[in-house]
Design an enzyme around this catalytic site. Structure first.
Site, PDB file in Angstrom:
ATOM      1  N   ARG A  63       9.909  -1.437   2.215  1.00 30.48           N
ATOM      2  CA  ARG A  63       9.525  -0.456   1.207  1.00 30.48           C
ATOM      3  C   ARG A  63       9.801  -0.944  -0.214  1.00 30.48           C
ATOM      4  NH1 ARG A  63      11.924   1.992   5.542  1.00 30.48           N
ATOM      5  NH2 ARG A  63      10.579   3.425   6.688  1.00 30.48           N
ATOM      6  N   HIS A 117       0.831  -1.195   0.000  1.00 25.18           N
ATOM      7  CA  HIS A 117       0.000   0.000   0.000  1.00 25.18           C
ATOM      8  C   HIS A 117       0.872   1.254   0.000  1.00 25.18           C
ATOM      9  CE1 HIS A 117       0.885  -0.859   4.259  1.00 25.18           C
ATOM     10  NE2 HIS A 117       0.774   0.449   4.467  1.00 25.18           N
TER      11      HIS A 117
END
Length: 399
Positions: free
Chosen positions: A279, A260
């Protein structure tokens, strides 16, 4: 009842004005990204019980059962199991995913064994906890959440007419969904060097052209990404994800492994008490592609906004149901009436509109203005909540 003094984290993606406006402060001119409320050791709230401000994590550690209640300690341990935040992204927050509890424990132990300092920039696991989270929009809030169906992602990418995207599109044709999505994400994040810069540039130009022709079309959300992160592979990785727009009062739950990114707006976020992030792009911070691919859940989803439900046991309480017990978020919209809260579990109350008043059965009282919050220990006391034109979010646990 303790009124909290909280820390604002000034990440570069934060809005210059949104959190100062919420807190009734003058903007500093610098980005203000996250307001933290809780006992995470990275930035614990502080409370003054007559001896000067003290860290909330230290107050809890001194008397876990007195602060959290015996039931919470038995279930979740001697620490506050949740962290409440207000997020205010003005530019996209990194595409990311969070580990499961088992993955977090294993990763934390492995990095400790390697002697990697907790504050090292290349560290993936800063604690041994998972980080499921729930966000609730305070206004229009948009982001990316979960994978598109492979066929839909392939069509979106192919529609740009950029031949160099074929290595990312090709894996999406695999029959197995997990194989298709993992192959595409690995291909997008595997782009390197001058060739990567060229394909990202061409993709950004095509996104801008397509969005100009259809401002409400599927490419519009990616214009912001292309503008704010020129040359970043995250633009391509982000196109594998669903775009979600939340209106005020709508929420979204994100479990372990769900990729997300938050793009723009202001929201309340409630999460497990962790700071573990893997990440995938849109960030100058450390990206560990192999570890990210181990953590991500490669399954297509169709995220739907979560609406609150009424709570029969507490009239006026609107609950956002989630499938875990470590945190529970509800909302009170006060119209001049009175609400009664039971202090059988630790809780933090945050006022996001108007002014609310808390009165306990033993005579204590506290007023919360917009942007202010309070910690309520699990004393078993009954708390009366009143206010007119006020909105109060309640963060606690399910026992």
């Amino acid at each position: 009842m303790d009124k909290l003094v909280n820390t604002v984290r000034p990440y570069a993606w934060g809005s210059v004005t949104a959190l100062p406006e919420l807190l009734g402060q003058e903007p500093t001119g610098e980005p203000q990204a996250e307001l933290w409320m809780g006992a995470h050791p990275g930035d614990p709230s502080r409370a003054d019980r007559g001896e000067g401000p003290r860290r909330l994590d230290e107050l809890i550690a001194a008397d876990p059962e007195g602060e959290l209640g015996a039931a919470s300690v038995a279930r979740f341990g001697p620490t506050l199991p949740f962290l409440l935040k207000v997020l205010a992204p003005a530019i996209p927050i990194s595409i990311q995913a969070h580990p499961s509890l088992d993955q977090a424990r294993a990763g934390f132990a492995a990095e400790n064994a390697l002697g990697i300092p907790l504050d090292a920039p290349h560290r993936n696991y800063r604690d041994a906890n998972h980080k499921p989270e729930l966000i609730c929009a305070l206004g229009d809030f948009d982001g990316l959440c979960g994978f598109r169906r492979p066929a839909d992602a392939a069509a979106l990418l192919a529609g740009l007419g950029v031949p160099a995207l074929e290595p990312v599109i090709a894996p999406l044709r695999a029959e197995d969904e997990s194989e298709a999505l993992s192959g595409a994400l690995a291909a997008a994040l595997g782009l390197e060097g001058p060739a990567a810069a060229a394909v990202v540039r061409d993709t950004a130009e095509a996104v801008g052209k397509a969005a100009a022709e259809d401002p409400d079309g599927p490419y519009a959300p990616y214009v912001r990404i292309a503008r704010d992160f020129p040359g970043d592979r995250g633009l391509i990785a982000g196109m594998l994800l669903n775009h979600v727009l939340l209106r005020a009062g709508e929420a979204l739950y994100l479990g372990a492994g769900v990729p997300h990114a938050y793009l723009h707006g202001v929201c309340v976020e409630l999460q497990a008490n962790s700071d573990n992030v893997l990440r995938a792009g849109l960030t100058p911070k450390h990206i560990d592609v192999p570890e990210l691919l181990e953590v991500v859940e490669f399954a297509a989803t169709a995220p739907e906004p979560l609406l609150p439900v009424t709570v029969d046991a507490t009239p006026g309480e609107e609950l956002y149901p989630v499938p875990i017990d470590e945190f529970r978020l509800s909302r009170f919209v006060l119209d001049g009436g009175e609400r009664t809260l039971l202090g059988d579990a630790p809780q933090i109350l945050l006022c996001t509109a108007g002014t609310a008043r808390l009165d306990s059965a033993d005579g204590d009282s506290l007023e919360l203005a917009r942007g202010e919050s309070a910690f309520l220990p699990a004393t078993g006391a009954t708390i009366r909540l009143t206010g007119t034109g006020a909105t109060v979010f309640r963060a606690t646990v399910t026992l």
